[in-house]
Enzyme design. Structure first.
Site, mmCIF file in Angstrom:
data_model
loop_
_atom_site.group_PDB
_atom_site.id
_atom_site.type_symbol
_atom_site.label_atom_id
_atom_site.label_comp_id
_atom_site.label_asym_id
_atom_site.label_seq_id
_atom_site.Cartn_x
_atom_site.Cartn_y
_atom_site.Cartn_z
ATOM 1 N N ILE A 327 15.626 -133.593 39.964
ATOM 2 C CA ILE A 327 15.176 -133.536 41.348
ATOM 3 C C ILE A 327 13.772 -132.930 41.361
ATOM 4 O O ILE A 327 13.381 -132.206 40.432
ATOM 5 C CB ILE A 327 16.128 -132.737 42.274
ATOM 6 C CG1 ILE A 327 16.513 -131.391 41.654
ATOM 7 C CG2 ILE A 327 17.347 -133.549 42.623
ATOM 8 C CD1 ILE A 327 17.383 -130.552 42.581
ATOM 9 N N GLU A 328 13.025 -133.237 42.397
ATOM 10 C CA GLU A 328 11.610 -132.895 42.425
ATOM 11 C C GLU A 328 11.350 -131.400 42.439
ATOM 12 O O GLU A 328 10.239 -130.954 42.122
ATOM 13 C CB GLU A 328 10.918 -133.544 43.627
ATOM 14 C CG GLU A 328 11.461 -133.148 44.977
ATOM 15 C CD GLU A 328 12.548 -134.097 45.493
ATOM 16 O OE1 GLU A 328 12.639 -134.268 46.707
ATOM 17 O OE2 GLU A 328 13.312 -134.645 44.666
ATOM 18 N N HIS A 329 12.337 -130.608 42.770
ATOM 19 C CA HIS A 329 12.171 -129.157 42.788
ATOM 20 C C HIS A 329 11.928 -128.603 41.377
ATOM 21 O O HIS A 329 11.561 -127.442 41.229
ATOM 22 C CB HIS A 329 13.408 -128.499 43.385
ATOM 23 C CG HIS A 329 13.714 -128.965 44.780
ATOM 24 N ND1 HIS A 329 14.117 -130.258 45.061
ATOM 25 C CD2 HIS A 329 13.668 -128.313 45.970
ATOM 26 C CE1 HIS A 329 14.307 -130.376 46.368
ATOM 27 N NE2 HIS A 329 14.035 -129.224 46.943
ATOM 28 N N GLY A 330 12.145 -129.434 40.353
ATOM 29 C CA GLY A 330 11.880 -129.040 38.971
ATOM 30 C C GLY A 330 13.110 -128.964 38.104
ATOM 31 O O GLY A 330 13.023 -128.601 36.932
#
Length: 538
Positions: A327-330
């Site tokens: 996910i883009e949050h890392g």
């Protein structure tokens, strides 16, 4: 060396009128400096200061009520907001709709990477991300209301190719959330559920000559942190606020499985606990169809909404090892949480900084993305960023949708008042929706179909009634659900006439069975997976 530790009210007093303030958070309270935000609001309501702030944030922050960006949603407190995602603050959305603030959006990854570029003294961020979308100056330049007049980006050409240069700006204050600080002011993220863009935000403020305010849960003795545990060095930090009541999320005090600190048998037990079946609905039917697009070994991203049902389905099937989930949050791996806790992953295998994750996406590393849609049109354009006149924002949607080699948009065919019957192998519409989502032209372009065709990108648009794909010239209908009347339930409910595939087919009935997803019993597969994980870790 002066003592950097102070109260939240003292830290809020450091913010001058007219400052540009960089904020972080990911919805649900993820890495949100709630104590400091509330102190800023308290100060403004009591004294009228600070005034005229510019607030910049990459992802969504808040609870749709009183926390997060809601603390800043007061006329006079903010003059301008550049927000990646707006839905967590209805009050801020209303200020934007009423033109009482300047309202802008940037792609979430662009915003995070631009913080880093500002900190590095670079001439902005030069990238292909945003071309052909609302963030392109030719399509609005990220302006979300009439009050917004600034040019956040410009179109440039390098070596014969088009790019956007997102312009740098001065960051006067960074407000960052972390786990702990030692006496010297070194900062650790050890117990956080993500890293987000904390380091980039702090860097931007430090090298802009601004201040860095960090909220932490605990104060540690000098030397308590090992060098590799320090994510923000003391040299970057101006003020530290200790909030002993700081929580993993708004509703979760602390959970080691969310901060990635469990291993072995404890981790397996937590995985087993997360495997409860989702009640059958059209959402699960779409997820089952979407999961057919998974390819072994692919690096995959899941968006919020129906796509998170795909992620949960993969976990319940015991198929996490088939893919590399991100996910883009890392975050990599783990079991993704949904709803207000989207952005959290239970028992993640790795946690990177968000700008680095977006670097990976932007460079072409993402094979497949499952994303939602608010509406899509005849050209294959998708809108998620402005719906019903309200600023929604893309979050990481633009960065992900534009860079995945294949993107699968998942959602319901219509909205408001729809009634469906399913669970017996068929899908029946008993009442049509009042809001059409397949429109002649989207209100705002968050994903460009024509640009995707130029890139050679593959795109699908999956609903509970019908499946579409992007082809030269627009959208093609290639699949319908069993029990659906093509004319009455699909074509008559669209604002455009799609191309219809010569080999139009019917989806497998297994997608629409209440108990069987076509891969065996969900419950039995989940139990077997949890048992195997526990045995392997014993």
């Amino acid at each position: 060396m002066h003592d950097k530790f102070m109260s939240a009210d003292a830290a809020a007093a450091l913010i001058p009128d007219g400052a540009t303030v960089a904020l972080m958070g990911g919805g649900g309270g993820l890495m949100e400096a709630t104590c400091v935000f509330q102190a800023i609001e308290r100060r403004f309501l009591a004294t009228g200061a600070p005034r005229g702030l510019t607030a910049v944030h990459a992802l969504g922050i808040g609870d749709k009520a009183s926390r997060g960006m809601n603390c800043f949603a007061h006329e006079g407190l903010v003059r301008k907001v550049i927000g990646g995602h707006w839905v967590w603050s209805p009050r801020m959305q209303q200020l934007a709709r009423d033109n009482r603030i300047e309202a802008y959006i940037l792609p979430g990854g662009v915003s995070s990477q631009l913080f880093r570029a500002i900190g590095a003294g670079q001439p902005g961020l030069i990238t292909h991300v945003g071309l052909g979308t609302v963030c392109d100056p030719r399509h609005g330049g990220g302006r979300m209301n009439e009050a917004a007049r600034d040019e956040l980006a410009e179109l440039i050409r390098l070596d014969g190719r088009e790019y956007l240069r997102y312009k740098p700006y001065r960051v006067d204050v960074a407000i960052v959330r972390a786990s702990a600080a030692d006496e010297d002011g070194h900062i650790s993220f050890e117990h956080e559920a993500a890293n987000l863009d904390a380091q980039a935000i702090a860097l931007a403020a430090r090298n802009s000559g601004g201040r860095v305010i960090v909220q932490v849960r605990e104060r540690l003795p000098r030397g308590a942190l090992k060098a590799r545990e320090v994510r923000i060095p003391a040299a970057w930090v101006d003020a530290i606020v200790v909030d002993a009541n700081q929580r993993t999320s708004y509703d979760i005090p602390f959970d080691a499985s969310l901060s990635g600190e469990l291993t072995g048998a404890a981790r397996a037990a937590a995985v087993a606990e997360a495997l409860a079946d989702e009640p059958f609905s059209e959402r699960l039917a779409v997820a089952r169809r979407a999961a057919c697009e998974l390819v072994d070994g692919a690096v995959v991203n899941y968006g919020v909404g129906v796509p998170d049902a795909v992620a949960k389905l993969v976990v319940r099937r015991g198929e996490l090892d088939r893919i590399h989930q991100t996910i883009e949050h890392g975050t990599y791996g783990g079991s993704l949480l949904d709803g207000v806790l989207f952005g959290y992953a239970r028992n993640a295998s790795a946690m990177l900084d968000a700008p680095t994750q977006f670097d990976f996406y932007g460079g072409g590393g993402l094979a497949l993305a499952f994303l939602g849609f608010g509406e899509f049109d005849a050209l294959g354009n998708v809108n998620v960023s402005k719906l019903g006149g309200l600023a929604v924002g893309p979050g990481g949607f633009i960065d992900i949708a534009q860079n995945a080699r294949k993107v699968v948009f998942c959602g319901t065919f219509a909205a408001k008042g729809v009634q469906l019957e399913t669970g017996d192998g068929q899908m029946r519409v008993t009442r049509q929706g009042q809001v059409r989502k397949l429109v002649r032209a989207v209100e705002q372009i968050t994903f460009s179909g024509p640009q995707a065709l130029q890139r050679g990108q593959s795109a699908l648009y999956l609903t509970e009634r019908a499946s579409f794909r992007l082809v030269d010239g627009g959208v093609e209908l290639f699949e319908i659900a069993p029990g659906i009347d093509l004319q009455r339930d699909v074509l008559d409910q669209m604002d455009f006439s799609p191309r219809i595939a010569s080999d139009l087919r019917v989806m497998p009935a297994s997608h629409f069975l209440r108990e069987d997803d076509g891969h065996g019993s969900l419950t039995s597969r989940a139990a077997a997976s949890a048992s195997a994980a526990a045995s392997a870790s014993a």
